[in-house]
Design an enzyme around this catalytic site. Sequence first.
Site, PDB file in Angstrom:
ATOM      1  N   LEU A 273       0.808  -1.219   0.000  1.00 11.99           N
ATOM      2  CA  LEU A 273       0.000   0.000   0.000  1.00 11.99           C
ATOM      3  C   LEU A 273       0.837   1.263   0.000  1.00 11.99           C
ATOM      4  O   LEU A 273       0.310   2.361  -0.021  1.00 11.99           O
ATOM      5  CB  LEU A 273      -0.918   0.006   1.225  1.00 11.99           C
ATOM      6  CG  LEU A 273      -2.113  -0.946   1.096  1.00 11.99           C
ATOM      7  CD1 LEU A 273      -2.836  -1.055   2.418  1.00 11.99           C
ATOM      8  CD2 LEU A 273      -3.070  -0.484   0.003  1.00 11.99           C
ATOM      9  N   ARG A 274       2.157   1.098   0.031  1.00 13.59           N
ATOM     10  CA  ARG A 274       3.011   2.280   0.079  1.00 13.59           C
ATOM     11  C   ARG A 274       2.766   3.184  -1.129  1.00 13.59           C
ATOM     12  O   ARG A 274       2.723   4.397  -1.014  1.00 13.59           O
ATOM     13  CB  ARG A 274       4.480   1.874   0.130  1.00 13.59           C
ATOM     14  CG  ARG A 274       5.348   2.915   0.826  1.00 13.59           C
ATOM     15  CD  ARG A 274       6.807   2.736   0.470  1.00 13.59           C
ATOM     16  NE  ARG A 274       7.347   1.430   0.836  1.00 13.59           N
ATOM     17  CZ  ARG A 274       7.929   1.178   2.007  1.00 13.59           C
ATOM     18  NH1 ARG A 274       8.024   2.118   2.903  1.00 13.59           N
ATOM     19  NH2 ARG A 274       8.408  -0.007   2.263  1.00 13.59           N
ATOM     20  N   GLY A 275       2.570   2.551  -2.274  1.00 15.21           N
ATOM     21  CA  GLY A 275       2.327   3.312  -3.497  1.00 15.21           C
ATOM     22  C   GLY A 275       1.061   4.147  -3.393  1.00 15.21           C
ATOM     23  O   GLY A 275       1.030   5.309  -3.809  1.00 15.21           O
ATOM     24  N   VAL A 278       1.765   7.114  -0.920  1.00 15.17           N
ATOM     25  CA  VAL A 278       2.623   8.153  -1.504  1.00 15.17           C
ATOM     26  C   VAL A 278       1.872   8.911  -2.601  1.00 15.17           C
ATOM     27  O   VAL A 278       1.954  10.140  -2.687  1.00 15.17           O
ATOM     28  CB  VAL A 278       3.928   7.540  -2.064  1.00 15.17           C
ATOM     29  CG1 VAL A 278       4.733   8.590  -2.806  1.00 15.17           C
ATOM     30  CG2 VAL A 278       4.759   6.956  -0.940  1.00 15.17           C
TER      31      VAL A 278
END
Length: 680
Positions: A273-275, A278
């Site tokens: 889920l980092r994408g 960000v």
Amino acid sequence: MSYPFTAVVGMDDMRLALLLNAVSPAVGGVLVRGEKGTAKSTTVRALAEVLPAVDVVSGCRFACDPATPDPACPDGPHDPGAPGHTRPARLVELPVGASEDRVVGALDLERALTEGVKSFEPGLLAAAHRGVLYVDEVNLLHDHLVDLLLDAAALGTAYVEREGVSVRHASQFLLVGTMNPEEGELRPQLLDRFGLTVEVAAPRDPGERAEVVRRRFAHDADQTGFAATWAAEESALAARIAAARARLPYVLLSDGALQQVTAVCAAFDVDGLRGDIVTARAAIAHAAWCGREEVTEDDVRVAARLALPHRRRRNPFDAPGLDDGTLDQALSDSRPDDDGPDDDGPEGSPPPRPSDDVRSDRTSPAGADGDAGGTAAGADGDRAPATAPRGEGGGSTSAAPATDRTAVAPSDPFRIRRLEVPGIGAGTAGRRSRARSERGRVVGSTRPPGTVTRLHLTDTVLAAAPHQVARGRSGPALRIAREDLRQATLEGREGNLVLFVVDASGSMGSRARMGAVKGAVLSLLLDAYQRRDKVGLITFRGADAELALPPTWSVEAAATRLRDLPTGGRTPLAAGLLRAHEVLRVERVRDPQRRPLLVVVTDGRATGTRGGHAVADAHASAALLAAAGTASVVVDCETGPVRLGLAATLGAHLGGPTLSMDELAADSLAATVRSVRKVA
Ligand SMILES: [Zn+2]
């Protein structure tokens, strides 16, 4: 005096990515990829000049804000009314060769032990707090340091611990890394931890190139005058950053916009889920930057283009970039009901490019009309891979077969067992051969000539023990003197120069066999990439040997050369080995700490102009390499029912092991059982 940020021509994506981080440091930094000579560094350094100034507590080496001083500040605690002053935001450059102590700071273990005082010398992470931390050639930085940086960037805290003594201090900074992909890639795990990535290229438009040169001349001729010309631009930009920062907390990310963010991430098959996070943060920052208080589809598009390209890459040979068609499709599919007033383009028409957006937002000073060139549009969209093969379109986006009909496609790569240089080196950290290093396991201790950086506690106590009576010890505390201190000797792994010598001659027989050989070498290249080696490639066929790739960090370039490698003809094995000998001689001068490993891929056959002497010549060349102390491995490509075992004989002359292609595989049980086979 640094070059004005607003005077940089082109580089729209890069400037936008930097500005979004300046507005919202939570975006998580920028990785800039591009060839040399594209003003990457100039642009980064210019950024610091337009960042808002910071208030700091006077005398604090950790840049505490007088309004909210760090309660854990090693120079603190600061009184609420401690005097402060305002200074410009700092740009701290981290050199690639920096030691860990230089980066995180150094604890003075000698004082801690002999005087009982906790003394800490701040490192670059402290210096960069509330500013910019810039790493040029971040791809060449040791993984461990990159990890440290990214951890500090993510937590906003630097932490140092040595032998039970620890220090913690605030460290929030805008992390900017620049790199030339031709010199080697960043590990994918690290790539994904940079908030945004951009690709930069020199402008293709002659007018724009001329403007770059014109401004550079004007700057070099009269820096003060040049700065004055751009002063109004610079202060307008600084004001805009400050305004966007102030607006940031009020920007709304509606459910609809969030849905678009997640739809885009799903469409690009982004892991984790980092994408999504960000992209959402970058979209919010972009809205604030554009003076909006609600995130629009355009903000999401801009954010996705900067935040996602590096999160969907699968292996180092894949081309970077994001497909605009997929992006537009995902955005339009997830578009909330068409009542948004902010959607100013009719459906189906191409959306405005983010680079146009930046340009329209920036006013150029009079007379600087060369700025309007469309290079950004030329540079995005269909980006060519950074390492274009010779003359080929660079269209291959994976380890898939090359389009060249004369070249044989490599078979699928596999995992390679670790091949090492024997003995203990002292080279740059990596993952191949044993070496003395700053990291790793403790193997002993020495009495250090200078200060102690890694204390060997047991040996220190042992050294102090015999002197306790003489030193008049009375209480429970051990009396430790400076001369008792012992420095731990650590052993880790180093990277090497892996020089491949590959037989591309007719001796290698069928195309299928050559495909297998290429597959094996490609696997070795992938392995070298993971172990942080430098690689080089020599091929031999026909009349002579060719240095197809001089030693480089770019495994991609080596892979490309390998795929395009034509095959057939005579087998000048001796020439290949002599060429290797020459290349290694030069590299020993150029990079003496880096120990080479020669990997000869052959079936051991040799033919040449000297007829029957070819094999003897090859063995003589091999002996020459062995005499020079070159560590080598022969990969035996011989197949079929009748085997001559010539490769093993060559291996014996080289003084190194010979492995069959099966034995090369890491997961082959046979490989570990048969291990290194030496033929006397
Ligand atoms: Zn402080």
